[in-house]
Scaffold this motif. Structure first.
Motif, PDB file in Angstrom:
ATOM      1  N   GLU A 185       0.845  -1.186   0.000  1.00  0.00           N
ATOM      2  CA  GLU A 185       0.000   0.000   0.000  1.00  0.00           C
ATOM      3  C   GLU A 185       0.886   1.244   0.000  1.00  0.00           C
ATOM      4  N   VAL A 186       1.440   1.510  -1.150  1.00  0.00           N
ATOM      5  CA  VAL A 186       2.256   2.701  -1.355  1.00  0.00           C
ATOM      6  C   VAL A 186       1.665   3.444  -2.535  1.00  0.00           C
ATOM      7  N   SER A 187       2.105   4.694  -2.715  1.00  0.00           N
ATOM      8  CA  SER A 187       1.601   5.462  -3.839  1.00  0.00           C
ATOM      9  C   SER A 187       2.174   4.915  -5.139  1.00  0.00           C
ATOM     10  N   GLN A 188       1.297   4.690  -6.115  1.00  0.00           N
ATOM     11  CA  GLN A 188       1.733   4.215  -7.434  1.00  0.00           C
ATOM     12  C   GLN A 188       1.318   5.228  -8.490  1.00  0.00           C
ATOM     13  N   SER A 189       2.214   5.517  -9.385  1.00  0.00           N
ATOM     14  CA  SER A 189       1.884   6.435 -10.467  1.00  0.00           C
ATOM     15  C   SER A 189       2.548   5.985 -11.757  1.00  0.00           C
ATOM     16  N   LYS A 190       1.824   6.152 -12.848  1.00  0.00           N
ATOM     17  CA  LYS A 190       2.359   5.791 -14.152  1.00  0.00           C
ATOM     18  C   LYS A 190       3.285   6.914 -14.626  1.00  0.00           C
ATOM     19  N   ILE A 191       4.504   6.531 -15.008  1.00  0.00           N
ATOM     20  CA  ILE A 191       5.516   7.492 -15.449  1.00  0.00           C
ATOM     21  C   ILE A 191       5.924   7.147 -16.871  1.00  0.00           C
ATOM     22  N   THR A 192       6.066   8.159 -17.703  1.00  0.00           N
ATOM     23  CA  THR A 192       6.529   7.967 -19.076  1.00  0.00           C
ATOM     24  C   THR A 192       7.882   8.633 -19.253  1.00  0.00           C
ATOM     25  N   VAL A 193       8.835   7.872 -19.764  1.00  0.00           N
ATOM     26  CA  VAL A 193      10.195   8.369 -20.001  1.00  0.00           C
ATOM     27  C   VAL A 193      10.501   8.214 -21.484  1.00  0.00           C
ATOM     28  N   GLN A 194      11.055   9.240 -22.090  1.00  0.00           N
ATOM     29  CA  GLN A 194      11.416   9.148 -23.505  1.00  0.00           C
ATOM     30  C   GLN A 194      12.843   8.635 -23.653  1.00  0.00           C
ATOM     31  N   ASN A 195      13.019   7.615 -24.499  1.00  0.00           N
ATOM     32  CA  ASN A 195      14.372   7.106 -24.715  1.00  0.00           C
ATOM     33  C   ASN A 195      15.082   7.919 -25.804  1.00  0.00           C
ATOM     34  N   LYS A 196      16.306   7.562 -26.108  1.00  0.00           N
ATOM     35  CA  LYS A 196      17.122   8.348 -27.040  1.00  0.00           C
ATOM     36  C   LYS A 196      16.610   8.276 -28.476  1.00  0.00           C
ATOM     37  N   HIS A 197      15.688   7.343 -28.743  1.00  0.00           N
ATOM     38  CA  HIS A 197      15.105   7.208 -30.072  1.00  0.00           C
ATOM     39  C   HIS A 197      13.744   7.904 -30.180  1.00  0.00           C
ATOM     40  N   GLY A 198      13.359   8.617 -29.122  1.00  0.00           N
ATOM     41  CA  GLY A 198      12.089   9.336 -29.128  1.00  0.00           C
ATOM     42  C   GLY A 198      10.892   8.477 -28.789  1.00  0.00           C
ATOM     43  N   GLU A 199      11.121   7.248 -28.343  1.00  0.00           N
ATOM     44  CA  GLU A 199      10.026   6.350 -27.974  1.00  0.00           C
ATOM     45  C   GLU A 199       9.674   6.527 -26.500  1.00  0.00           C
ATOM     46  N   LYS A 200       8.388   6.461 -26.180  1.00  0.00           N
ATOM     47  CA  LYS A 200       7.938   6.617 -24.804  1.00  0.00           C
ATOM     48  C   LYS A 200       7.965   5.270 -24.080  1.00  0.00           C
ATOM     49  N   LEU A 201       8.729   5.221 -22.997  1.00  0.00           N
ATOM     50  CA  LEU A 201       8.797   4.038 -22.147  1.00  0.00           C
ATOM     51  C   LEU A 201       7.850   4.238 -20.981  1.00  0.00           C
ATOM     52  N   VAL A 202       6.974   3.276 -20.765  1.00  0.00           N
ATOM     53  CA  VAL A 202       5.947   3.397 -19.733  1.00  0.00           C
ATOM     54  C   VAL A 202       6.304   2.511 -18.538  1.00  0.00           C
ATOM     55  N   GLY A 203       6.196   3.088 -17.353  1.00  0.00           N
ATOM     56  CA  GLY A 203       6.486   2.317 -16.153  1.00  0.00           C
ATOM     57  C   GLY A 203       5.617   2.729 -14.990  1.00  0.00           C
ATOM     58  N   LEU A 204       5.714   1.959 -13.902  1.00  0.00           N
ATOM     59  CA  LEU A 204       4.987   2.258 -12.669  1.00  0.00           C
ATOM     60  C   LEU A 204       5.990   2.580 -11.569  1.00  0.00           C
ATOM     61  N   LEU A 205       5.810   3.740 -10.952  1.00  0.00           N
ATOM     62  CA  LEU A 205       6.640   4.139  -9.822  1.00  0.00           C
ATOM     63  C   LEU A 205       5.915   3.797  -8.530  1.00  0.00           C
ATOM     64  N   HIS A 206       6.553   2.975  -7.698  1.00  0.00           N
ATOM     65  CA  HIS A 206       6.057   2.669  -6.357  1.00  0.00           C
ATOM     66  C   HIS A 206       6.838   3.581  -5.410  1.00  0.00           C
ATOM     67  N   TYR A 207       6.175   4.605  -4.908  1.00  0.00           N
ATOM     68  CA  TYR A 207       6.857   5.609  -4.079  1.00  0.00           C
ATOM     69  C   TYR A 207       6.345   5.543  -2.651  1.00  0.00           C
ATOM     70  N   ASN A 208       7.263   5.422  -1.691  1.00  0.00           N
ATOM     71  CA  ASN A 208       6.858   5.330  -0.292  1.00  0.00           C
ATOM     72  C   ASN A 208       7.556   6.364   0.583  1.00  0.00           C
ATOM     73  N   GLY A 209       7.941   7.467  -0.036  1.00  0.00           N
ATOM     74  CA  GLY A 209       8.585   8.531   0.719  1.00  0.00           C
ATOM     75  C   GLY A 209      10.096   8.507   0.631  1.00  0.00           C
TER      76      GLY A 209
END
Length: 280
Positions: free
Chosen positions: A15-39
């Protein structure tokens, strides 16, 4: 609102905060991930394997175990996999290591401290290749990575794969029912065959602590590959998990325990408050 991956895996996530994060790689493609943040601004990056995704049980389980120990986690899809943009490519080892680089640079800009990178199967190769080029992450965990990349190809492409590639320039891989799955091009096959894990192992900084975990019952990648990593990586610990298969189906808790023990011995959790070490 925080997003959760669909399905029954939800209960594995702390039970931590989860947020979808998008990071652009060097080829301009969007990489999608989930950040589990607990402080915690200490962050572990988790990488999937061949034709997998961030939402497999093994990665959800690791994210839960790590966040319960007070460290944040980011699990993401390589380009051409899962929710990320791009075309799936066979091989693609060095390019996936560069995807990790894009993710790390993004989180460094957000003032996170990258405590470790963890990869399973092909993702294990990606984190080792990353460590062989960049020396800014000092804890690397290779779970069931393949050392001898020339092996395992016949099982997917057939014994005559070289002749077919030379004749047609590509091989279309189909499932058991004849449906198209993905295309292997001559360039992508060459990428795999020319990726030398021996050279990569020798190029990893001696200050970088590497753990290799491998199941004794792995029928996808033989455990002897783990022995080769142990011989060549300078600052290395090997753990063969008795009875575990390639995906650790019945050994997820044991796998998480081995990973946490290694990180504790590497003092990753040093300096955290007791509150941070709890499940926030």
């Amino acid at each position: 609102m925080a997003e959760r991956p669909p399905g029954s895996d939800e209960q594995l996530v702390s039970e931590v905060s989860q947020s979808k994060i998008t990071v652009q790689n060097k080829h301009g493609e969007k990489l999608v991930g989930l950040l589990h943040y607990n402080g915690s601004m200490k962050l572990v990056i988790v990488c999937h394997g061949f034709r997998s995704s961030k939402d497999e049980k093994i990665f959800v389980s690791l994210a839960s175990a790590l966040t319960n120990q007070g460290i944040s986690v980011f699990r993401f899809d390589f380009a051409g996999n899962g929710e990320s943009e791009g075309v799936f490519r066979y091989g693609n080892y060095k390019r996936e290591a560069e995807d990790i680089r894009s993710v790390i640079l993004y989180f460094l800009e957000q003032n996170y401290e990258i405590s470790a990178i963890i990869g399973h199967s092909k993702g294990g190769n990606a984190v080792l290749l990353y460590a062989s080029v960049y020396h800014d992450v000092h804890i690397v965990i290779n779970i069931s990575g393949r050392f001898a990349l020339e092996r395992g190809i016949e099982g997917r492409l057939g014994k005559d794969f070289m002749q077919r590639i030379e004749k047609d320039g590509f091989i279309d891989v189909k499932d058991k029912t004849g449906n198209f799955e993905y295309r292997v091009t001559e360039d992508s096959l060459k990428d795999r065959l020319e990726t030398d894990m021996c050279i990569a192992c020798h190029s990893i900084d001696k200050k970088c602590r590497v753990l290799t975990v491998h199941g004794s019952k792995d029928q996808t990648v033989p455990a002897e590959d783990a022995m080769q990593f142990a011989k060549l990586i300078p600052n290395h610990k090997l753990h063969i998990m008795e009875g575990a298969n390639h995906c650790y189906t019945a050994h997820l808790e044991e796998l998480a325990s081995v990973v946490l023990d290694f990180m504790k011995s590497s003092q990753v959790f040093k300096g955290m408050t007791e509150k941070q070490k709890c499940n926030l």
